[in-house]
Motif scaffolding. Structure first.
Motif: not given
Length: 524
Positions: A322-343
């Motif tokens: 919540a303290q991180l205002g500047n965000r740069i997001q490269h590609a994510l892969r979401a194959y598992t339920p955990s990865e999908q929640r993270g995505l």
């Protein structure tokens, strides 16, 4: 920095294209101390983004500290040699590349691929040291007692040898110390000693000692106005993840404690990149998480920007994210339920752009592409933009050993930290105390032995004197007998005749006297 498409202030990150209209995506310098995150799966371009950000801050006169986990970030110290693909990308952004190196200083906790970084055990403190040693709550409490004893007895804890010597001292005096500050279990002392051995085997011993790092040597600005880029070689350090995380948190804590308040400056005083950020939070106790959150929240006012580099923003606790205002997001892969929640968590953290679906865009990003959302001039997050990240001016790839050696030879801190110093501290003081105690015990034993010997000698002297007295008395008696006249055992004939006449005369005289006395008695 290289010529950017326009003269707007800020660090040029790349070119976005929303509905065909290109736009320069920038990180405003006066909002850079609001921290940030660079996330993405392995191989999606996080390191290149970190590199162009570090060099951009340097060009603006901001010193930078970053960890080189894989070794390829070292190329920032060497001018780039862009290939056709990179040149085409730059041309598409209206960008003219100017191949050049950033003013770089290499550091290494082990002193192998950079100048050694050291700090003292006292500066690390019991909380971070317990994290390094993977101690439980009871053992951490004993470690706190050890630090308390060091403070009360004036013992400097500089290196691991000092700590080991103090552990022995506390163990030997556990009963006395326990009465003052609480029970100190021998089992806990032994567990800490075993953990110290493991840390030492991992190379941690080189990190503790003197000369200790001075923060001002990491916050230099050159004569050309560019900030120094401090690259910590972490290729070996990553084999000791707890040491890596604790060291970087210590560095942040030192910055927080030593730097004065500056509010929101026009540009940061230092930018700190924390690569493989999940290592800081994996299995971290609540006290450590609270420490990280506190430092991240408050260090902004010291003019320090902190940027976490990680594979998934979900690796970072929500209280910190919540303290991180500047965000740069490269590609994510979401194959598992955990990865999908993270995505989903990653996509929900952005301000929605109606031109595309954020969650879908994150999965479809190519190498060198990212979703970018930085803070605007008022501190509010911009709408997320799909951005092609610009090429770096420095080398895209690692520096050679010869190039690294040349950079170190010209380093502004050359010779300041390369030779360790071992001054008098807890180990030497306790060793001297032990020597004095041993000498006192030896002197006492010697005095006791001498007293016993003197008593035995006195007793023997008395015996000898008594023997001499007896011998003298015997000698005196012998001498007296020797001086007395000797008796003759046989009489001469004259002596015998004389004695006979005397006896006869005496008998006659006696009879005459008796007759006279008796005769007189009869006449009466």
């Amino acid at each position: 920095m290289a010529n950017a498409p326009d003269a707007a202030p800020g660090l040029f990150l790349g070119q976005s294209s929303d509905g065909g209209a290109g736009k320069a995506e920038r990180l405003l310098f006066h909002r850079a101390n609001r921290h940030g995150v660079v996330a993405g799966a392995t191989g999606t371009g996080k390191t290149v983004t970190l590199q162009i950000m570090a060099q951009g801050f340097s060009d603006a006169g901001v010193p930078v500290f970053c960890a080189d986990v894989k070794g390829d970030l070292s190329g920032i110290a060497v001018p780039g040699a862009p290939n056709d693909k990179l040149l085409a990308r730059a041309e598409g952004m209206g960008l003219t590349l100017q191949p050049r190196a950033a003013p770089t200083v290499f550091w290494d906790l082990y002193g192998e691929k950079g100048h050694p970084i050291r700090t003292t055990v006292s500066e690390i403190g019991p909380l971070l040291l317990a994290r390094m040693l993977n101690l439980n709550d009871v053992q951490e409490g004993v470690l706190s007692v050890v630090f308390h004893v060091a403070d009360t007895e004036g013992l400097l804890l500089l290196d691991l040898d000092d700590l080991r010597a103090l552990l022995v001292h506390v163990g030997e005096n556990a009963e006395r110390i326990g009465r003052e500050v609480g029970h100190v279990a021998p089992a806990s002392i032994a567990a800490i000693q075993r953990s110290l051995l493991q840390l030492e085997q991992q190379g941690g011993k080189a990190f503790f000692g003197e000369p200790a790092l001075r923060l001002e040597d990491m916050m230099r600005t050159g004569l050309d106005g560019r900030g120094q880029v401090n690259v910590l070689d972490s290729t070996r350090l990553m084999n000791s993840p707890r040491l890596y995380a604790a060291f970087l948190l210590w560095l942040l804590s030192e910055l927080f404690e030593q730097l004065p308040e500056v509010g929101d400056p026009d540009k940061p005083r230092l930018v700190f990149f924390f690569d493989e950020a999940h290592l800081l939070f994996d299995d971290a106790p609540d006290a450590l998480r609270e420490k990280v959150e506190q430092v991240v929240r408050l260090i902004r006012s010291k003019g320090v920007g902190v940027y976490f580099v990680t594979q998934n923003p979900a690796d970072i606790p929500d209280s910190v994210l919540a303290q991180l205002g500047n965000r740069i997001q490269h590609a994510l892969r979401a194959y598992t339920p955990s990865e999908q929640r993270g995505l989903k968590a990653a996509s929900d953290s952005f301000r929605t752009n109606p031109a595309f679906d954020t969650a879908e865009a994150i999965q479809s990003l190519g190498v060198g592409e990212a979703l970018v959302s930085t803070l605007d001039a008022k501190g509010a997050p911009n709408v997320v933009a799909r951005t092609m990240i610009r090429p770096p001016d420095s080398r895209l790839g690692p520096a050679t050993d010869a190039e690294r050696a040349a950079v170190m030879a010209a380093s502004p801190v050359r010779g300041l930290y390369d030779t360790p110093v071992d001054r008098e501290s807890a180990e030497e003081i306790l060793l001297a105390r032990r020597g004095e105690a041993d000498q006192a015990a030896a002197d006492a034993k010697l005095a006791e032995a001498r007293a016993k010997a003197d008593a035995a000698a006195a007793k023997e002297a008395q015996k000898a004197a008594a023997a001499r007295a007896r011998e003298q008395a015997r000698a005196d008696r012998e001498a007296a007998r020797a001086r007395a006249p000797a008796r003759r055992s046989r009489e001469t004939p004259i002596e015998a005749a004389t004695k006979s006449v005397l006896r006869t005369a005496g008998s006659t005289l006696t009879r005459e006297i008796l007759r006279g006395i008796l005769g007189g008695m009869r006449r009466r």
